[in-house]
Motif scaffolding. Structure first.
Motif, PDB file in Angstrom:
ATOM      1  N   PHE A  50       0.896  -1.163   0.000  1.00 25.28           N
ATOM      2  CA  PHE A  50       0.000   0.000   0.000  1.00 25.28           C
ATOM      3  C   PHE A  50       0.928   1.204   0.000  1.00 25.28           C
ATOM      4  O   PHE A  50       1.536   1.534   1.020  1.00 25.28           O
ATOM      5  N   VAL A  53      -1.354   5.940   1.553  1.00 27.58           N
ATOM      6  CA  VAL A  53      -2.410   5.703   2.534  1.00 27.58           C
ATOM      7  C   VAL A  53      -2.653   7.005   3.286  1.00 27.58           C
ATOM      8  O   VAL A  53      -1.823   7.438   4.088  1.00 27.58           O
ATOM      9  N   ALA A  59      -6.755   4.058   1.117  1.00 26.88           N
ATOM     10  CA  ALA A  59      -5.526   3.263   1.028  1.00 26.88           C
ATOM     11  C   ALA A  59      -5.385   2.796  -0.415  1.00 26.88           C
ATOM     12  O   ALA A  59      -6.290   2.153  -0.949  1.00 26.88           O
ATOM     13  N   GLN A  60      -4.255   3.126  -1.048  1.00 22.63           N
ATOM     14  CA  GLN A  60      -4.029   2.798  -2.456  1.00 22.63           C
ATOM     15  C   GLN A  60      -2.922   1.756  -2.594  1.00 22.63           C
ATOM     16  O   GLN A  60      -1.899   1.818  -1.909  1.00 22.63           O
ATOM     17  N   THR A  61      -3.131   0.822  -3.517  1.00 23.68           N
ATOM     18  CA  THR A  61      -2.195  -0.268  -3.770  1.00 23.68           C
ATOM     19  C   THR A  61      -2.355  -0.727  -5.225  1.00 23.68           C
ATOM     20  O   THR A  61      -3.048  -0.099  -6.000  1.00 23.68           O
ATOM     21  N   PHE A 117      -7.911   1.603  -4.969  1.00 21.47           N
ATOM     22  CA  PHE A 117      -7.932   2.148  -3.609  1.00 21.47           C
ATOM     23  C   PHE A 117      -9.229   1.756  -2.924  1.00 21.47           C
ATOM     24  O   PHE A 117     -10.223   1.434  -3.586  1.00 21.47           O
TER      25      PHE A 117
END
Length: 167
Positions: A50, A53, A59-61, A117
């Motif tokens: 991640f 965040v 939260a981005q991944t 996200f």
């Protein structure tokens, strides 16, 4: 654990604190749903960090190109996608509420690829500008525990991402 109504259109993300079950929305964003399932089945998301965040936001991944690397390369996380072509925007009237799965992209609306996200709380300012393609149906308490930062000093990773039908 939530009741899974459609295992073929449900993904389970294993985090350090436990599983997150996401119901995908193929009727709303069929191309985005197809992409996340394709990459999950290839194991492309396993071990990806991640990288962005933001407390009170999301939260981005999903940077499968750079997100599994360690050390210096981790700073590149968030700049890549997959080796597959970008996915065109599939905007809808669905709102970005808490636990919404959205497609990350550049300034070009048709640049989504592998990154996604999950919103910590409602983010209606994104409505109609980013593709909604899923909702967390269980495990949001685990999403809430993801380490914050842009990028976090010691980022959390997705241990595994699986389509529920394959689990």
């Amino acid at each position: 654990m939530a009741e899974i109504k459609d295992p073929e259109n449900t993904i389970i993300i294993e985090l350090k604190d436990g599983p997150v079950t996401i119901e995908l929305l193929p009727d709303v964003a069929p191309e985005h749903v197809a992409r996340i399932k394709e990459l999950a089945r290839e194991g492309a998301y396993d071990g990806v960090v991640f990288h962005r965040v933001i407390d009170g936001f999301m939260a981005q991944t999903g940077d499968v190109k750079h997100g599994q690397s360690d050390g210096l390369n981790i700073r590149m996380a968030g700049t890549g996608g997959s080796d597959k072509p970008d996915v065109k925007a599939e905007f809808s009237k669905l709102p970005f509420d808490r636990g919404t799965l959205g497609a990350a992209r550049s300034a070009n609306p048709n640049s989504a690829n592998s990154q996604f996200f999950i919103t910590f709380k409602e983010a209606h300012f994104l409505n109609g500008q980013y593709t909604v393609y899923g909702r967390v149906i269980s495990g949001m308490e685990h999403v809430d525990k993801i380490t914050r930062g842009e990028p976090p000093a010691n980022p959390d990773r997705m241990i595994s991402v699986k389509v529920a039908a394959d689990a």
